[in-house]
Design a protein around this motif. Structure first.
Motif, mmCIF file in Angstrom:
data_model
loop_
_atom_site.group_PDB
_atom_site.id
_atom_site.type_symbol
_atom_site.label_atom_id
_atom_site.label_comp_id
_atom_site.label_asym_id
_atom_site.label_seq_id
_atom_site.Cartn_x
_atom_site.Cartn_y
_atom_site.Cartn_z
ATOM 1 N N GLU A 152 -7.794 -6.928 3.011
ATOM 2 C CA GLU A 152 -7.344 -5.907 1.766
ATOM 3 C C GLU A 152 -6.774 -6.954 0.856
ATOM 4 O OE1 GLU A 152 -5.586 -2.425 2.672
ATOM 5 O OE2 GLU A 152 -6.337 -2.524 4.669
ATOM 6 N N ALA A 153 -7.047 -6.613 -0.570
ATOM 7 C CA ALA A 153 -6.486 -7.569 -1.530
ATOM 8 C C ALA A 153 -5.028 -7.288 -1.596
ATOM 9 C CB ALA A 153 -7.076 -6.842 -2.976
ATOM 10 N N PHE A 154 -4.355 -8.317 -2.310
ATOM 11 C CA PHE A 154 -2.906 -8.267 -2.319
ATOM 12 C C PHE A 154 -2.355 -7.153 -2.883
ATOM 13 C CE2 PHE A 154 -5.135 -12.521 -2.859
ATOM 14 C CZ PHE A 154 -4.340 -13.548 -1.600
ATOM 15 N N GLY A 155 -1.500 -6.536 -2.293
ATOM 16 C CA GLY A 155 -0.819 -5.569 -2.922
ATOM 17 C C GLY A 155 -1.346 -3.941 -2.386
ATOM 18 N N LEU A 156 -2.325 -3.810 -1.490
ATOM 19 C CA LEU A 156 -2.788 -2.499 -1.267
ATOM 20 C C LEU A 156 -2.251 -2.164 -0.032
ATOM 21 C CD1 LEU A 156 -6.784 -3.168 -1.788
ATOM 22 C CD2 LEU A 156 -5.264 -1.778 -3.043
ATOM 23 N N GLY A 157 -1.108 -2.747 0.459
ATOM 24 C CA GLY A 157 -0.142 -2.014 1.396
ATOM 25 C C GLY A 157 -0.584 -2.424 2.876
ATOM 26 N N LYS A 158 -1.093 -3.460 3.288
ATOM 27 C CA LYS A 158 -1.403 -4.059 4.425
ATOM 28 C C LYS A 158 -0.197 -3.954 5.431
ATOM 29 C CE LYS A 158 -2.995 -8.086 3.530
ATOM 30 N NZ LYS A 158 -2.979 -7.815 1.983
ATOM 31 N N THR A 159 0.971 -4.303 4.977
ATOM 32 C CA THR A 159 2.080 -4.206 5.824
ATOM 33 C C THR A 159 2.660 -2.714 6.267
ATOM 34 O OG1 THR A 159 3.226 -6.103 4.554
ATOM 35 C CG2 THR A 159 4.747 -4.492 5.863
ATOM 36 N N MET A 160 2.524 -1.720 5.563
ATOM 37 C CA MET A 160 2.773 -0.498 5.811
ATOM 38 C C MET A 160 1.513 0.081 7.004
ATOM 39 S SD MET A 160 4.375 1.355 2.702
ATOM 40 C CE MET A 160 5.174 2.841 3.261
ATOM 41 N N GLN A 161 0.409 -0.408 6.501
ATOM 42 C CA GLN A 161 -0.911 0.167 7.427
ATOM 43 C C GLN A 161 -0.679 -0.309 8.870
ATOM 44 O OE1 GLN A 161 -4.791 -0.557 5.515
ATOM 45 N NE2 GLN A 161 -3.449 -0.699 3.572
#
Length: 555
Positions: free
Chosen positions: A72-81
């Protein structure tokens, strides 16, 4: 040229003794590569409502799949996912989960975990993990989530096999460890039931990286994938070319286990708050003394310095032009008022030169204590300091620095496109309020390196757009993509051409050439006894053997 029906449909009227078309179709379908679902039942309602709509949809899809990639692109929330994916699975299995990430993003993970109400433990050894798991009642600690860095796993301090779910964050950083480590690191997770990988820059320019991710997830063996999809260059290692007839199948297969997301609207959700800021890239060429060429390894004096093409030449030019490049960086900073800057560099000598020329700059480097390093990053991220000097390999992945800074200077260039694009997107990411300005400094002897980077950048944009088109077409319904892959992968259109010079198959006085599925066409020929140069007894024996090899019984 006559265009007749497919070979499979022709088999429907084949005489007794031929291969059954339904069985043959099922045999081919079983060979089409589609990632299986091996996860848990999960609905949108099972996901923390704090997450945005597109994030919740991806989390549910990933948990259902069990082994999936989040590109996913930068800033789409991969950390929380990733936190939510691991929480849901760990709680369902009542077993611990692990997230492996670069040290530079520890701060983001701990912050987001607190926002989600998740107790996330940062550890760097098995002993620390055991202390948490044994520090209270099992019902309170069994499903604990842990965060560690890649080095702790690579050096054997943490054994991944004790976890039920693992996610690799910013896994593209593994490239910096070298190909041998890359190939030995990923198999460490083979015993983990649920595996995930997340990165904003899976390089479409490096097919082998995508294949390694598939191997880590257990989607397809690395060697099998390379053989199925790629033609290798016998004269150059790791130079892979997609077979033209396998190109569509490859991207559809990739889409069956990975989500390539550039914006929420790719999945049908609103893009509000996700406007990517424009970017301006400025190139600065610094002159060098090309007459100072020295001598080659045989002592032969060179007339002038050549363009840097290989890695050795690039390293030589980087050191020879260090002073000129740092002087240009200082000039840009001093002519830009109060703008905040990240100064990206690769060499320790470059860092020392930056510190000497710009005393207000704070630097992060490997010898620092982790808390010291994070303090420097935090002050810059909060706008408390104006200048930050760092290496892309250390700080270029995962860190969010866009709130108070929209400018970066690359004090030199190299061949690693991933380092460049990751570092740029510390600033050019969603929720950046200003247009981003990137200054790239290079020596006149490094034009070939610059051209190579620009070509990789163009290919990256092109292939990322292709994957985005697939996700827009199918959404997260990968069954639809799988059905299209079946249609694209199975069978050929039966084509017949006739003429006097053709002596492939004879029907009466008419001679024709047939392009079709060999088994389907051959089965009908065998039953009719029409294999060229082979009598009916021999042709029947051939296809009887085929049926035995495939486990079919003649009707």
């Amino acid at each position: 040229m006559e265009m007749l029906g497919s070979g499979a449909s022709a088999m429907a009227d084949a005489p007794d003794g031929s291969v059954r078309p339904d069985d043959y179709r099922a045999f081919l379908e079983a060979k089409v590569p589609v990632a299986e679902r091996s996860g848990l039942d999960c609905s949108i309602d099972d996901v923390n409502p704090i997450l945005l709509a597109h994030q919740r949809a991806v989390v549910a899809w990933a948990v259902q799949g069990g082994r999936r990639a989040l590109f996913e692109a930068f800033g789409l929330g991969k950390t929380m996912q990733q936190l939510e994916i691991c929480r849901i699975i760990a709680e369902a299995a009542c077993e611990p989960g692990l997230i492996v990430a670069p040290l530079g993003v520890r701060r983001e993970f701990l912050r987001d975990a607190a926002m989600l109400g998740i107790a996330l433990h940062f550890v760097q050894s098995d002993d620390e993990i055991s202390a948490v798991l044994e520090g209270g009642p099992r019902e309170d600690t069994a499903a604990s989530l842990f965060l560690t860095n890649y080095e702790s796993v690579r050096e054997g301090k943490i054994q991944p096999g004790r976890f039920t779910v693992v996610s690799l964050d910013e896994a593209s950083v593994l490239r910096s460890y070298g190909s041998k480590t890359y190939q030995t690191f990923l198999p460490l997770f083979e015993s983990v039931p649920y595996r995930f990988v997340a990165t904003a820059t899976p390089s479409p320019n490096r097919f082998k990286e995508l294949i390694h991710y598939a191997g880590y997830l257990g989607i397809m063996d690395t060697g099998q994938a390379l053989t199925r999809f790629f033609q290798r260059n016998s004269e150059k290692a790791n130079d892979l070319t997609l077979y033209p007839h396998k190109e569509d199948e490859f991207w559809l297969w990739l889409n069956s286990w990975a989500v390539f997301l550039q914006r929420p609207s790719d999945l049908g959700f609103s893009d509000e708050g996700y406007d990517l800021p424009p970017i301006e890239v400025r190139y600065h060429e610094v002159k060098t003394d090309i007459a100072d060429a020295g001598a080659d390894k045989h002592g032969q004096v060179r007339l002038m310095r050549d363009n840097a093409i290989g890695v050795t030449q690039a390293a030589r030019e980087k050191r020879a032009t260090l002073s000129a490049r740092i002087e240009k960086a200082v000039e840009i900073v001093r002519s830009s008022g109060d703008d905040h800057f990240i100064l990206w560099h690769d060499l320790e000598d470059e860092r020392r030169a930056i510190e000497a020329s710009l005393p207000e700059a704070e630097s992060v480097y490997g010898a620092q204590l982790l808390d010291t390093r994070e303090g420097i990053i935090s002050r810059f991220a909060e706008g408390m300091t104006r200048l930050l000097a760092a290496k892309p390999v250390m700080l270029g992945s995962g860190t969010n620095l866009q709130r108070h800074c929209h400018r970066a200077i690359f004090c030199g260039i190299g061949f690693k496109f991933n380092d460049l694009i990751q570092a740029i997107h510390r600033l050019q990411r969603f929720q950046q309020p200003h247009p981003v300005i990137i200054d790239i400094i290079y020596a006149e002897t490094e034009t070939e390196i610059l051209r190579d980077l620009q070509e990789k950048w163009a290919r990256h944009n092109e292939l990322t757009a292709r994957m985005s088109e697939l996700i827009r077409r199918y959404g997260l319904d990968h069954a639809a993509a799988a059905n299209e892959m079946l249609d694209r992968s199975i069978g050929v259109t039966r084509t017949v051409e006739s003429g006097r010079s053709i002596a492939v198959r004879e029907i009466g006085r008419r001679k024709i050439a047939v392009f079709a599925d060999a088994v389907a066409e051959g089965s009908s020929l065998a039953a009719a006894g029409r294999l060229i140069g082979v009598n009916q007894q021999r042709s029947s024996a051939i296809f009887a053997q085929i049926r035995r090899d495939l486990g079919w019984q003649a009707q």
